[in-house]
Design a protein around this motif. Structure first.
Motif, PDB file in Angstrom:
ATOM      1  N   UNK A 239       0.831  -1.207   0.000  1.00 34.22           N
ATOM      2  CA  UNK A 239       0.000   0.000   0.000  1.00 34.22           C
ATOM      3  C   UNK A 239       0.862   1.254   0.000  1.00 34.22           C
ATOM      4  N   UNK A 240       2.004   1.188   0.661  1.00 35.27           N
ATOM      5  CA  UNK A 240       2.941   2.317   0.631  1.00 35.27           C
ATOM      6  C   UNK A 240       3.432   2.543  -0.799  1.00 35.27           C
ATOM      7  N   UNK A 241       3.815   1.449  -1.459  1.00 37.68           N
ATOM      8  CA  UNK A 241       4.274   1.547  -2.844  1.00 37.68           C
ATOM      9  C   UNK A 241       3.175   2.073  -3.752  1.00 37.68           C
ATOM     10  N   UNK A 242       1.952   1.591  -3.550  1.00 36.03           N
ATOM     11  CA  UNK A 242       0.823   2.048  -4.362  1.00 36.03           C
ATOM     12  C   UNK A 242       0.583   3.544  -4.182  1.00 36.03           C
ATOM     13  N   UNK A 243       0.628   4.019  -2.945  1.00 33.18           N
ATOM     14  CA  UNK A 243       0.432   5.444  -2.680  1.00 33.18           C
ATOM     15  C   UNK A 243       1.538   6.278  -3.333  1.00 33.18           C
ATOM     16  N   UNK A 244       2.763   5.754  -3.295  1.00 34.82           N
ATOM     17  CA  UNK A 244       3.881   6.451  -3.929  1.00 34.82           C
ATOM     18  C   UNK A 244       3.669   6.550  -5.434  1.00 34.82           C
ATOM     19  N   UNK A 245       3.258   5.436  -6.042  1.00 34.25           N
ATOM     20  CA  UNK A 245       3.003   5.433  -7.487  1.00 34.25           C
ATOM     21  C   UNK A 245       1.913   6.447  -7.833  1.00 34.25           C
ATOM     22  N   UNK A 246       0.874   6.491  -7.026  1.00 37.23           N
ATOM     23  CA  UNK A 246      -0.230   7.431  -7.243  1.00 37.23           C
ATOM     24  C   UNK A 246       0.270   8.877  -7.126  1.00 37.23           C
ATOM     25  N   UNK A 247       1.076   9.144  -6.106  1.00 35.46           N
ATOM     26  CA  UNK A 247       1.590  10.504  -5.895  1.00 35.46           C
ATOM     27  C   UNK A 247       2.625  10.908  -6.943  1.00 35.46           C
ATOM     28  N   UNK A 248       3.302   9.917  -7.534  1.00 35.43           N
ATOM     29  CA  UNK A 248       4.247  10.192  -8.619  1.00 35.43           C
ATOM     30  C   UNK A 248       3.530  10.349  -9.962  1.00 35.43           C
ATOM     31  N   UNK A 249       2.212  10.260  -9.928  1.00 36.07           N
ATOM     32  CA  UNK A 249       1.397  10.378 -11.146  1.00 36.07           C
ATOM     33  C   UNK A 249       1.670   9.246 -12.121  1.00 36.07           C
ATOM     34  N   UNK A 250       1.956   8.060 -11.572  1.00 38.00           N
ATOM     35  CA  UNK A 250       2.115   6.872 -12.408  1.00 38.00           C
ATOM     36  C   UNK A 250       0.764   6.166 -12.533  1.00 38.00           C
ATOM     37  N   UNK A 251       0.602   5.397 -13.595  1.00 42.43           N
ATOM     38  CA  UNK A 251      -0.608   4.596 -13.724  1.00 42.43           C
ATOM     39  C   UNK A 251      -0.604   3.524 -12.640  1.00 42.43           C
ATOM     40  N   UNK A 252      -1.738   3.358 -11.988  1.00 45.78           N
ATOM     41  CA  UNK A 252      -1.857   2.402 -10.889  1.00 45.78           C
ATOM     42  C   UNK A 252      -3.047   1.490 -11.154  1.00 45.78           C
ATOM     43  N   UNK A 253      -2.784   0.188 -11.091  1.00 48.74           N
ATOM     44  CA  UNK A 253      -3.824  -0.815 -11.326  1.00 48.74           C
ATOM     45  C   UNK A 253      -3.922  -1.743 -10.121  1.00 48.74           C
ATOM     46  N   UNK A 254      -5.107  -2.254  -9.873  1.00 49.55           N
ATOM     47  CA  UNK A 254      -5.311  -3.213  -8.783  1.00 49.55           C
ATOM     48  C   UNK A 254      -6.195  -4.351  -9.278  1.00 49.55           C
ATOM     49  N   UNK A 255      -5.837  -5.557  -8.853  1.00 46.13           N
ATOM     50  CA  UNK A 255      -6.601  -6.739  -9.228  1.00 46.13           C
ATOM     51  C   UNK A 255      -7.745  -6.933  -8.230  1.00 46.13           C
ATOM     52  N   UNK A 256      -8.965  -7.077  -8.697  1.00 41.95           N
ATOM     53  CA  UNK A 256     -10.100  -7.267  -7.784  1.00 41.95           C
ATOM     54  C   UNK A 256     -10.158  -8.697  -7.260  1.00 41.95           C
ATOM     55  N   UNK A 257     -10.896  -8.881  -6.174  1.00 37.12           N
ATOM     56  CA  UNK A 257     -11.119 -10.216  -5.599  1.00 37.12           C
ATOM     57  C   UNK A 257     -12.430 -10.170  -4.827  1.00 37.12           C
ATOM     58  N   UNK A 258     -12.706 -11.231  -4.088  1.00 40.95           N
ATOM     59  CA  UNK A 258     -13.928 -11.269  -3.293  1.00 40.95           C
ATOM     60  C   UNK A 258     -13.908 -10.154  -2.245  1.00 40.95           C
ATOM     61  N   UNK A 259     -15.070  -9.536  -2.018  1.00 42.63           N
ATOM     62  CA  UNK A 259     -15.116  -8.392  -1.100  1.00 42.63           C
ATOM     63  C   UNK A 259     -14.812  -8.792   0.338  1.00 42.63           C
ATOM     64  N   UNK A 260     -14.938 -10.064   0.679  1.00 47.38           N
ATOM     65  CA  UNK A 260     -14.652 -10.508   2.041  1.00 47.38           C
ATOM     66  C   UNK A 260     -13.234 -11.068   2.173  1.00 47.38           C
ATOM     67  N   UNK A 261     -12.457 -11.021   1.097  1.00 48.97           N
ATOM     68  CA  UNK A 261     -11.102 -11.561   1.123  1.00 48.97           C
ATOM     69  C   UNK A 261     -10.150 -10.516   1.705  1.00 48.97           C
ATOM     70  N   UNK A 262      -9.688 -10.753   2.923  1.00 46.66           N
ATOM     71  CA  UNK A 262      -8.839  -9.784   3.617  1.00 46.66           C
ATOM     72  C   UNK A 262      -7.537  -9.526   2.871  1.00 46.66           C
ATOM     73  N   UNK A 263      -7.037 -10.540   2.165  1.00 43.55           N
ATOM     74  CA  UNK A 263      -5.763 -10.383   1.462  1.00 43.55           C
ATOM     75  C   UNK A 263      -5.857  -9.412   0.294  1.00 43.55           C
ATOM     76  N   UNK A 264      -7.077  -9.136  -0.148  1.00 38.32           N
ATOM     77  CA  UNK A 264      -7.259  -8.188  -1.243  1.00 38.32           C
ATOM     78  C   UNK A 264      -7.980  -6.916  -0.801  1.00 38.32           C
ATOM     79  N   UNK A 265      -8.114  -6.721   0.497  1.00 34.96           N
ATOM     80  CA  UNK A 265      -8.831  -5.540   1.004  1.00 34.96           C
ATOM     81  C   UNK A 265      -8.151  -4.241   0.590  1.00 34.96           C
ATOM     82  N   UNK A 266      -6.829  -4.273   0.487  1.00 27.46           N
ATOM     83  CA  UNK A 266      -6.099  -3.078   0.049  1.00 27.46           C
ATOM     84  C   UNK A 266      -6.379  -2.749  -1.408  1.00 27.46           C
TER      85      UNK A 266
END
Length: 365
Positions: A239-266
């Motif tokens: 999540x730190x890396x993702x926030x950095x990418x977002x703040x650097x104005x880089x394209x940021x993608x995330x893979x979806x998963x089940x809404x109850x899956x804690x490992x993909x909550x971020x």
């Protein structure tokens, strides 16, 4: 160059001088040696430096560490990449806290035309593993460089999948090149050197301490065109890396998963906050980044019945050389300031001279 290299490495060891101040000093003085030889008064007058930092530079005398580092790099065929070097990762130059010096061992091009970072949890699921492997396999025809952090979990999956598919891959480390952490990845790191490499801003004898990982993460985020988050919880390094990418104005993608899956909550949180684009397959990634293969059409003769400014002509001349060019390349090749580039691009778009494509790419209209 030997003296300059000594001063370059030493600059990263001066107390109170971090990456931001070092970049400012290099931009002002042009090289590291002149920074150390400058008068204290001249140093202190620089905005952001002041008396305390100027004194730290003038009082610094621990050059032996830099001498030892030069010997170590020479012995182990390690490249030193300084801010002003031609082969420094150019995408990082647009990050305000770009590393002053990088140490690189490998054969992959750190300025490859297409670079993605793949990050995620250290305890991935089979789903995360499959998504990562399928994604990298689909990217084989596109000459992509895959960057990650050589950690357990998704990082290792990404590196191994890249090796399996003969895709270049670089691991960014939070320690010096005299060791590998985690130690279980020594064999993996060795394989990566055959088609990829290992990159760090840490000198030898630097341990993988906790505070080094966020610094490592900014390199993972900053040197890529896009960062892809496979699986992560709401808190953690990904999540730190993702926030950095977002703040650097880089394209940021995330893979979806089940809404109850804690490992993909971020991942779900990044998508919910509109910071990351929901990524469902490799074809979408290729399209969004403007990497799709286009059939070449006969070039039309253009006669521009408009008056262009000198800055706009520079941008046009660069775009004439390639079918598509990203804003980083325009900035680096033009020698113009970021504000001049932004203004020139906007003006040319309004005049329908250039077209903006997905992934911050541009081409002549």
């Amino acid at each position: 160059m030997t003296n300059e290299l000594l001063y370059r490495i030493s600059l990263t060891s001066v107390p109170n001088i971090g990456a931001v101040q070092a970049k400012q000093l290099v931009e002002h003085f042009g090289n590291a040696e002149d920074i150390f030889k400058a008068k204290k008064k001249d140093l202190s007058l620089l905005e952001g430096i002041g008396e305390v930092k100027a004194k730290s530079i003038k009082d610094f005398n621990q050059f032996q560490e830099a001498e030892e580092e030069i010997i170590f790099c020479s012995k182990h065929h390690i490249q030193t990449l300084f801010l002003t070097d031609e082969n420094y990762p150019k995408r990082l130059l647009h990050c305000y806290d770009a590393p002053t010096m990088l140490y690189y061992r490998g054969n992959a091009n750190v300025n490859n035309s297409k670079i993605i970072s793949i990050i995620g949890t250290r305890s991935n699921t089979d789903y995360g593993k499959q998504v990562t492997e399928d994604l990298i396999e689909a990217l084989v025809p596109y000459n992509v460089l895959v960057v990650s952090g050589l950690a357990f979990g998704i990082d290792a999956v990404a590196h191994k999948a890249a090796i399996k598919n003969n895709v270049a891959t670089i691991g960014v480390l939070a320690h010096g090149l005299d060791t590998i952490y985690p130690s279980q990845h020594k064999s993996l790191a060795k394989d990566m050197l055959l088609n990829g490499g290992l990159l760090t801003e840490c000198k030898k004898n630097t341990k993988p301490d906790k505070h080094n990982f966020p610094k490592r993460n900014r390199i993972v985020a900053g040197m890529a065109d896009a960062t892809i988050v496979i699986e992560t919880q709401i808190k953690g390094g990904s999540m730190i890396t993702a926030e950095l990418a977002y703040n650097y104005n880089r394209d940021l993608f995330a893979i979806p998963a089940k809404i109850y899956d804690n490992k993909s909550s971020g991942c779900l949180k990044l998508i919910q906050q509109n910071k990351a684009v929901l990524l469902s397959n490799a074809e979408q990634l290729i399209q969004d980044l403007g990497w799709e293969e286009k059939k070449k059409q006969p070039k039309k003769q253009r006669e521009l019945f408009i008056e262009l400014t000198p800055d706009e002509r520079i941008i046009i001349d660069i775009l004439k050389q390639k079918e598509t060019t990203n804003i980083d390349e325009l900035f680096l090749q033009s020698g113009l300031s970021s504000s001049s580039i932004a203004g020139g691009i906007l003006s040319l778009e309004l005049q329908n001279v250039i077209t903006c494509l997905p992934g911050k790419m541009y081409r002549l209209a």
